[in-house]
Design a protein around this motif. Structure first.
Motif: not given
Length: 138
Positions: A93-102, A69-85
């Motif tokens: 990692r540094v963007d306060p909106r996301f603050g990714l740790k893993g 009953g609900r439509d969705a949008v899924l934005l798959r964001a690829y972080v890069g290769d291992k050295p980039t990540w």
């Protein structure tokens, strides 16, 4: 339920993010908004270089398809290769909106901010994914 899946890289993420999740039109379209941060796929397979991503991805897609009953949008964001990540200055990692740790990290986006989040230690757990998906209401 229809799930629109859009893939983004560091290079084109902002345009996709603004259009799908941050614009006034997107905010009022009634769709469930999700961000899924993943490792890049290996060139010779459909798998990513991240074992946790390879476990979590099918669980997340299965639980999304099970929603009614609900439509969705899924934005798959690829972080890069291992050295980039692994760079501590990685933009997401540094963007306060996301603050990714893993990776993987699944975020439900509402009202211009992260409303719920599952990190790499929870994104493969069906009950946790269901809770994140359902917490936005139907």
């Amino acid at each position: 339920m229809a799930v629109e899946k859009v893939d983004a890289t560091l290079a084109d993420f902002d345009a996709h993010f603004d259009r799908l999740l941050a614009s006034p039109a997107a905010a009022s379209d009634g769709k469930l908004k999700l961000l899924l941060f993943l490792a890049d796929r290996e060139p010779d397979s459909s798998l990513t270089w991240c074992p946790d991503c390879n476990v979590a991805e099918p669980v997340i897609y299965e639980r999304l398809e099970a929603l009614q009953g609900r439509d969705a949008v899924l934005l798959r964001a690829y972080v890069g290769d291992k050295p980039t990540w692994r760079d501590p200055a990685h933009p997401w990692r540094v963007d306060p909106r996301f603050g990714l740790k893993g990776v993987p990290t699944l975020i439900r986006w509402e009202n211009g901010a992260a409303a719920a989040r599952l990190g790499d230690d929870e994104a493969h757990l069906k009950d946790k994914v269901d809770a994140l998906l359902g917490a936005g209401g139907n």
